[in-house]
Write a protein that holds these residues in place. Sequence first.
Motif, mmCIF file in Angstrom:
data_model
loop_
_atom_site.group_PDB
_atom_site.id
_atom_site.type_symbol
_atom_site.label_atom_id
_atom_site.label_comp_id
_atom_site.label_asym_id
_atom_site.label_seq_id
_atom_site.Cartn_x
_atom_site.Cartn_y
_atom_site.Cartn_z
ATOM 1 N N ASP A 10 62.171 -4.271 -62.713
ATOM 2 C CA ASP A 10 62.089 -5.726 -62.701
ATOM 3 C C ASP A 10 60.680 -6.244 -62.414
ATOM 4 O OD1 ASP A 10 65.232 -6.041 -60.956
ATOM 5 O OD2 ASP A 10 64.838 -6.127 -63.099
ATOM 6 N N VAL A 11 59.751 -5.404 -61.984
ATOM 7 C CA VAL A 11 58.474 -5.886 -61.457
ATOM 8 C C VAL A 11 57.675 -6.661 -62.495
ATOM 9 C CG1 VAL A 11 56.267 -5.199 -60.455
ATOM 10 C CG2 VAL A 11 58.378 -4.173 -59.647
ATOM 11 N N LEU A 12 57.583 -6.180 -63.726
ATOM 12 C CA LEU A 12 56.807 -6.895 -64.742
ATOM 13 C C LEU A 12 57.421 -8.257 -65.063
ATOM 14 C CD1 LEU A 12 55.774 -4.004 -67.150
ATOM 15 C CD2 LEU A 12 54.366 -5.196 -65.460
ATOM 16 N N GLU A 13 58.730 -8.285 -65.215
ATOM 17 C CA GLU A 13 59.411 -9.565 -65.469
ATOM 18 C C GLU A 13 59.275 -10.488 -64.257
ATOM 19 O OE1 GLU A 13 63.878 -11.321 -66.398
ATOM 20 O OE2 GLU A 13 63.522 -9.167 -66.564
ATOM 21 N N PHE A 14 59.429 -9.916 -63.088
ATOM 22 C CA PHE A 14 59.284 -10.665 -61.844
ATOM 23 C C PHE A 14 57.894 -11.305 -61.781
ATOM 24 C CE2 PHE A 14 58.143 -11.013 -57.379
ATOM 25 C CZ PHE A 14 59.298 -11.491 -56.775
ATOM 26 N N ALA A 15 56.852 -10.520 -62.082
ATOM 27 C CA ALA A 15 55.472 -11.020 -62.037
ATOM 28 C C ALA A 15 55.272 -12.148 -63.039
ATOM 29 C CB ALA A 15 54.489 -9.881 -62.309
ATOM 30 N N ARG A 16 55.782 -11.986 -64.248
ATOM 31 C CA ARG A 16 55.630 -13.021 -65.270
ATOM 32 C C ARG A 16 56.304 -14.327 -64.839
ATOM 33 N NH1 ARG A 16 58.485 -11.012 -68.907
ATOM 34 N NH2 ARG A 16 60.082 -12.575 -69.095
ATOM 35 N N GLU A 17 57.499 -14.233 -64.291
ATOM 36 C CA GLU A 17 58.218 -15.430 -63.843
ATOM 37 C C GLU A 17 57.503 -16.092 -62.669
ATOM 38 O OE1 GLU A 17 62.113 -13.969 -62.967
ATOM 39 O OE2 GLU A 17 62.648 -13.753 -65.079
ATOM 40 N N LEU A 18 57.025 -15.280 -61.731
ATOM 41 C CA LEU A 18 56.302 -15.795 -60.572
ATOM 42 C C LEU A 18 55.042 -16.524 -61.018
ATOM 43 C CD1 LEU A 18 56.115 -15.125 -57.218
ATOM 44 C CD2 LEU A 18 54.098 -14.010 -58.106
ATOM 45 N N GLN A 19 54.285 -15.925 -61.929
ATOM 46 C CA GLN A 19 53.059 -16.541 -62.431
ATOM 47 C C GLN A 19 53.356 -17.830 -63.191
ATOM 48 O OE1 GLN A 19 51.656 -13.071 -64.478
ATOM 49 N NE2 GLN A 19 50.378 -12.425 -62.756
ATOM 50 N N GLU A 20 54.458 -17.867 -63.932
ATOM 51 C CA GLU A 20 54.845 -19.097 -64.623
ATOM 52 C C GLU A 20 55.144 -20.208 -63.616
ATOM 53 O OE1 GLU A 20 58.372 -20.925 -67.480
ATOM 54 O OE2 GLU A 20 58.460 -18.824 -66.903
ATOM 55 N N ALA A 21 55.887 -19.863 -62.566
ATOM 56 C CA ALA A 21 56.228 -20.859 -61.543
ATOM 57 C C ALA A 21 54.972 -21.348 -60.826
ATOM 58 C CB ALA A 21 57.226 -20.277 -60.547
ATOM 59 N N PHE A 22 54.058 -20.429 -60.493
ATOM 60 C CA PHE A 22 52.824 -20.821 -59.817
ATOM 61 C C PHE A 22 51.946 -21.666 -60.743
ATOM 62 C CE2 PHE A 22 52.078 -18.225 -55.785
ATOM 63 C CZ PHE A 22 53.431 -18.106 -55.518
ATOM 64 N N SER A 23 51.884 -21.319 -62.032
ATOM 65 C CA SER A 23 51.093 -22.101 -62.991
ATOM 66 C C SER A 23 51.642 -23.514 -63.097
ATOM 67 C CB SER A 23 51.101 -21.439 -64.368
ATOM 68 O OG SER A 23 50.444 -20.214 -64.319
ATOM 69 N N PHE A 24 52.961 -23.628 -63.102
ATOM 70 C CA PHE A 24 53.612 -24.934 -63.138
ATOM 71 C C PHE A 24 53.224 -25.748 -61.905
ATOM 72 C CE2 PHE A 24 57.318 -27.624 -62.118
ATOM 73 C CZ PHE A 24 57.435 -28.342 -63.302
ATOM 74 N N ALA A 25 53.201 -25.103 -60.747
ATOM 75 C CA ALA A 25 52.835 -25.793 -59.511
ATOM 76 C C ALA A 25 51.378 -26.227 -59.531
ATOM 77 C CB ALA A 25 53.107 -24.897 -58.302
ATOM 78 N N ARG A 34 45.326 -23.158 -65.609
ATOM 79 C CA ARG A 34 44.384 -22.066 -65.328
ATOM 80 C C ARG A 34 44.518 -21.028 -66.426
ATOM 81 N NH1 ARG A 34 42.119 -21.831 -59.800
ATOM 82 N NH2 ARG A 34 41.593 -19.775 -60.553
ATOM 83 N N ASP A 35 43.407 -20.444 -66.831
ATOM 84 C CA ASP A 35 43.436 -19.399 -67.848
ATOM 85 C C ASP A 35 43.945 -18.079 -67.276
ATOM 86 O OD1 ASP A 35 42.448 -21.113 -69.777
ATOM 87 O OD2 ASP A 35 40.366 -20.599 -69.364
ATOM 88 N N LEU A 36 43.589 -17.789 -66.041
ATOM 89 C CA LEU A 36 44.005 -16.542 -65.414
ATOM 90 C C LEU A 36 45.312 -16.750 -64.663
ATOM 91 C CD1 LEU A 36 40.568 -15.423 -63.958
ATOM 92 C CD2 LEU A 36 41.686 -14.569 -66.016
ATOM 93 N N PRO A 37 46.200 -15.772 -64.718
ATOM 94 C CA PRO A 37 47.464 -15.924 -63.983
ATOM 95 C C PRO A 37 47.230 -15.926 -62.481
ATOM 96 C CG PRO A 37 47.287 -13.720 -64.902
ATOM 97 C CD PRO A 37 46.113 -14.499 -65.412
ATOM 98 N N ILE A 38 48.015 -16.738 -61.794
ATOM 99 C CA ILE A 38 47.966 -16.813 -60.334
ATOM 100 C C ILE A 38 49.385 -16.603 -59.834
ATOM 101 C CG2 ILE A 38 47.560 -18.302 -58.359
ATOM 102 C CD1 ILE A 38 45.418 -19.667 -59.932
ATOM 103 N N PRO A 39 49.559 -15.692 -58.889
ATOM 104 C CA PRO A 39 48.609 -14.694 -58.421
ATOM 105 C C PRO A 39 48.347 -13.656 -59.504
ATOM 106 C CG PRO A 39 50.734 -14.362 -57.371
ATOM 107 C CD PRO A 39 50.859 -15.589 -58.218
ATOM 108 N N SER A 40 47.293 -12.886 -59.319
ATOM 109 C CA SER A 40 46.932 -11.872 -60.308
ATOM 110 C C SER A 40 47.985 -10.760 -60.325
ATOM 111 C CB SER A 40 45.559 -11.284 -59.989
ATOM 112 O OG SER A 40 45.639 -10.491 -58.820
ATOM 113 N N ASP A 41 48.022 -10.043 -61.426
ATOM 114 C CA ASP A 41 48.941 -8.909 -61.521
ATOM 115 C C ASP A 41 48.702 -7.924 -60.381
ATOM 116 O OD1 ASP A 41 50.044 -9.947 -63.847
ATOM 117 O OD2 ASP A 41 48.817 -8.708 -65.179
#
Length: 172
Positions: A10-25, A34-41
């Motif tokens: 689940d980690v890769l999917e988890f990271a993608r969802e987390l980054q989407e939620a943080f980007s939305f915030a 932001r161009d770079l995902p937050i938090p970083s992989d």
Amino acid sequence: MTLAPAGQIDVLEFARELQEAFSFAILDASGASRDLPIPSDSDIQDSVNASESATHRVLLNGEAIGGAVLSIDPVSQRNALDLFYIAPRHQGCGLGHAAWRAIEAHYPATRIWETHTPYLEKRNVHFYVNKCGFKIVAYYNAHHRDPLGPPPEDVAEDADFFRLEKIMRNGP
């Protein structure tokens, strides 16, 4: 609302969802994406793979709607909420608060919960302070660095954030 351990697959999917939620915030807080995902992989991997880490999916009727990475210290019971998110499509409905209550119920021996949030994240500050009962205990900025945080050269000049704590009444 339930918690389920997040398996390695689940980690890769988890990271993608987390980054989407943080980007939305971030977009909501600053109006800029932001161009770079937050938090970083690598930050997510470090949190998930830490020795004291407990990673959970937040489930609503069996559907994954969020997640949390926690640092659990079984000796001191001073635990930390390292990463926490609810998918953007489920935000604003009280599900974050229900998820937080599920986390507290899952770790009833906790004496103190700690977390951090950027000062610009007004929704997060409101959530943690007004909904979940955390108290702001420190404000870190360019003039007052987190003593346990990364070295100053690795921190953006405007990376101001709060450290919050919640003292639990039911802890030992």
